[in-house]
Write a protein that holds these residues in place. Structure first.
Motif, PDB file in Angstrom:
ATOM      1  N   SER A 341      46.686  41.269  39.902  1.00 57.96           N
ATOM      2  CA  SER A 341      45.001  41.011  40.589  1.00 57.96           C
ATOM      3  C   SER A 341      45.538  42.519  41.266  1.00 57.96           C
ATOM      4  O   SER A 341      46.247  42.710  42.519  1.00 57.96           O
ATOM      5  CB  SER A 341      44.634  40.717  41.176  1.00 57.96           C
ATOM      6  N   PHE A 342      44.617  43.682  41.503  1.00 58.10           N
ATOM      7  CA  PHE A 342      44.148  44.957  42.783  1.00 58.10           C
ATOM      8  C   PHE A 342      42.815  44.412  43.263  1.00 58.10           C
ATOM      9  O   PHE A 342      41.956  44.385  42.321  1.00 58.10           O
ATOM     10  CB  PHE A 342      43.793  46.071  41.861  1.00 58.10           C
ATOM     11  N   VAL A 343      43.378  44.464  45.329  1.00 55.77           N
ATOM     12  CA  VAL A 343      41.524  44.338  45.065  1.00 55.77           C
ATOM     13  C   VAL A 343      41.493  45.864  46.036  1.00 55.77           C
ATOM     14  O   VAL A 343      41.827  46.333  47.005  1.00 55.77           O
ATOM     15  CB  VAL A 343      42.092  43.534  47.130  1.00 55.77           C
ATOM     16  N   LEU A 344      40.469  46.246  45.766  1.00 57.66           N
ATOM     17  CA  LEU A 344      39.901  47.358  46.751  1.00 57.66           C
ATOM     18  C   LEU A 344      39.009  47.570  46.916  1.00 57.66           C
ATOM     19  O   LEU A 344      38.037  46.839  46.954  1.00 57.66           O
ATOM     20  CB  LEU A 344      39.681  48.622  45.160  1.00 57.66           C
ATOM     21  N   GLU A 376      48.519  42.870  32.153  1.00 58.14           N
ATOM     22  CA  GLU A 376      46.663  42.537  32.571  1.00 58.14           C
ATOM     23  C   GLU A 376      46.528  42.833  34.468  1.00 58.14           C
ATOM     24  O   GLU A 376      47.267  42.643  34.742  1.00 58.14           O
ATOM     25  CB  GLU A 376      46.655  41.118  32.394  1.00 58.14           C
ATOM     26  N   ILE A 377      45.398  44.054  34.457  1.00 56.78           N
ATOM     27  CA  ILE A 377      44.738  44.099  35.565  1.00 56.78           C
ATOM     28  C   ILE A 377      43.713  44.049  35.610  1.00 56.78           C
ATOM     29  O   ILE A 377      42.259  43.601  34.830  1.00 56.78           O
ATOM     30  CB  ILE A 377      45.338  45.983  35.149  1.00 56.78           C
ATOM     31  N   ILE A 378      43.440  42.480  36.690  1.00 53.76           N
ATOM     32  CA  ILE A 378      42.367  42.367  37.392  1.00 53.76           C
ATOM     33  C   ILE A 378      41.914  43.071  38.614  1.00 53.76           C
ATOM     34  O   ILE A 378      42.609  43.452  39.318  1.00 53.76           O
ATOM     35  CB  ILE A 378      42.398  41.065  37.242  1.00 53.76           C
ATOM     36  N   ILE A 379      40.748  43.788  38.361  1.00 54.11           N
ATOM     37  CA  ILE A 379      40.360  44.236  39.806  1.00 54.11           C
ATOM     38  C   ILE A 379      39.290  43.946  40.995  1.00 54.11           C
ATOM     39  O   ILE A 379      37.719  43.103  40.244  1.00 54.11           O
ATOM     40  CB  ILE A 379      39.696  45.253  39.370  1.00 54.11           C
ATOM     41  N   TYR A 380      39.245  43.550  42.076  1.00 53.32           N
ATOM     42  CA  TYR A 380      38.527  43.153  42.879  1.00 53.32           C
ATOM     43  C   TYR A 380      38.249  44.113  43.928  1.00 53.32           C
ATOM     44  O   TYR A 380      38.812  44.771  44.226  1.00 53.32           O
ATOM     45  CB  TYR A 380      38.951  41.627  43.099  1.00 53.32           C
TER      46      TYR A 380
END
Length: 500
Positions: A341-344, A376-380
């Motif tokens: 997961s990435f927090v942008l 798996e990339i999850i974008i928040y």
């Protein structure tokens, strides 16, 4: 006339899981007080179901488990209905939302007490005190409104040895809601069990709602007891897979490996959450054992490839952008899918700096995919969490950001989306920035459709990948209407909102 009703508000549209948090509370009063559970995920009208119980006059205490977002809406509706008709009923809330927002909750006059953290001792001790008209001021893990109107927080309790806790009352739950109903079909298996093997996390990330509750503490059940519980549900109700809903399942390498070896003969697949800097220290033999034991996918909070942002987030530990990339490559060798997961959209001094940070993360995510396409990339989008005292919290307040003040404000449509980290209301993010993040996410999910969407067949995957790849290669992510159309038609599943 002193029965207890425990309510698990609805948290998903079509995903039923055993309500572990409420089950822990039920276990804490089992044999001392009569109790029932109402699960909002399983009821067409949970408020009516609750009122049916309370109307009997036998239920004096209501305990709700409340997370931000979807659960809050149902919790408020139920609490309001009960309190307006039966003001003498004691309303007790637990969970991340009331612990982090006690003023909004208690000043609503719908809730009498908040369990601030684990309720295994606090909840039964509070009921005992209220039943016997004894003082409750010295019961640990409580928040309530004092006689002078101010919020009172009692001291925090040391985390309990998890192996000493009573077993969860699965058989009694089965008389109210059949257990097989909670064993859903997922990417992991036909009958997926949700289970908590530990509480807390030993880190202090400033964007995490867990930190104020557990204060960088962690306690886990032994591998043997985890195995015993899982095998019981497998043998009795046919569970084939496990979702470990721990905040951090892999804190202990020894425990994880021991469990993997115990569960291996059962041929179950499973998923859990971890930290990259923790698991990167695991031996190759440990990762091999974990995979042989059925671990198929692990969720990691990568958060950012930018070391300065990781520091800003107070990520703790030793995680770096370089380590994130290297570990994605390492897990590829063991056939374990890393779910990053990435927090942008974190705050920065100027709009130009915020946009530059977003551009950096987009490029970094592409590097991850180049190293291990199965990642798996999850974008928040960054959503402020009231972790008082952190540097990021100060930056958030200085920017002019304000949290809702009343309980009703928290369930406005804008804030409901905000809690899902999809519709930010932060002063430092412009519409152009949000569009850039969302458009990239659409194209990324087109080129690399999530493996966890079991409804998306190979033909659909090939089609959406074909129309998305050119955009991805030339870095043209704007206006991806054709990809959005297919995702909408095929009801593309987003793990960050819907889970598996």
């Amino acid at each position: 006339m002193n029965k207890i009703l425990l309510f698990n508000p609805k948290s998903a549209n079509a995903k039923y899981r055993i309500p572990n948090s409420i089950m822990n509370i039920a276990a804490s009063v089992e044999g001392r007080y009569d109790w029932v559970i109402v699960d909002g995920n399983c009821e067409a009208d949970p408020v009516q179901k609750i009122m049916g119980y309370v109307d009997t006059g036998e239920y004096k205490y209501l305990g709700f488990s409340v997370m931000p977002g979807p659960q809050l809406k149902q919790a408020i509706a139920a609490a309001s209905a009960v309190k307006h008709k039966y003001p003498h009923v004691k309303m007790i809330w637990g969970g991340y939302f009331p612990s982090n927002q006690p003023e909004s909750v208690l000043y609503s006059h719908l809730v009498d007490f908040i369990i601030n953290g684990p309720g295994d001792n606090a909840f039964p001790n509070l009921i005992d005190a209220l039943e016997n008209n004894k003082p409750y001021e010295f019961i640990k893990n409580l928040i309530y409104q004092g006689t002078d109107g101010r919020i009172v927080k009692t001291v925090k309790e040391d985390l309990i040895d998890q192996d000493s806790l009573p077993p969860l009352p699965y058989d009694k739950l089965n008389t109210m809601y059949p257990i097989p109903r909670f064993l859903g079909k997922t990417y992991l298996g036909e009958k997926t069990l949700a289970y908590h093997s530990s509480i807390g996390c030993p880190f202090t990330c400033s964007f995490c709602a867990v930190v104020p509750i557990y204060e960088a503490r962690w306690k886990g059940k032994s591998a043997q007891n985890i195995y015993k519980d899982v095998k019981y549900i497998k043998d009795k109700w046919g569970a084939t897979a496990i979702e470990f809903h721990d905040n951090n399942f892999f804190v202990s390498e020894k425990r994880a490996v021991e469990f993997a070896k115990l569960i291996e003969p059962e041929n179950m697949t499973w998923w859990g959450m971890a930290r990259i800097d923790t698991m990167s220290k695991f031996k190759d033999s440990s990762l091999e054992a974990i995979r042989r034991g059925g671990c198929k996918i692990i969720f990691f909070g990568a958060e950012s490839g930018n070391d300065s942002i990781l520091e800003q987030m107070d990520k703790g530990g030793t995680q770096t952008g370089k380590q994130i990339l290297e570990f994605a490559g390492r897990l590829k060798k063991f056939d374990i899918i890393p779910e990053y997961s990435f927090v942008l959209g974190t705050p920065a001094p100027t709009p130009e700096k915020v946009m530059a940070q977003i551009d950096f993360e987009i490029d970094f995510i592409k590097k991850v995919k180049a190293i291990n396409p199965k990642t798996e990339i999850i974008i928040y989008t960054y959503s402020p969490v009231p972790t008082e005292g952190s540097e990021m919290y100060k930056q958030v307040l200085e920017s002019g950001f304000k949290f809702p003040q009343t309980l009703e404000d928290w369930i406005s449509p804008a804030w409901e989306n905000f809690d899902l980290r999809k519709n930010p209301l932060t002063p430092w993010l412009t519409a152009e920035m949000i569009d850039k993040i969302r458009d990239f996410e659409v194209v990324l999910n087109g080129v690399f459709p999530t493996e966890t969407d079991i409804r998306l067949n190979s033909l659909k995957r090939a089609a959406i990948k074909a129309i998305s790849t050119f955009r991805y290669k030339i870095n043209f992510h704007k206006y991806p209407y054709e990809i959005k159309l297919l995702q909408r038609m095929w009801k593309y599943r987003q793990p960050e909102i819907q889970g598996f």
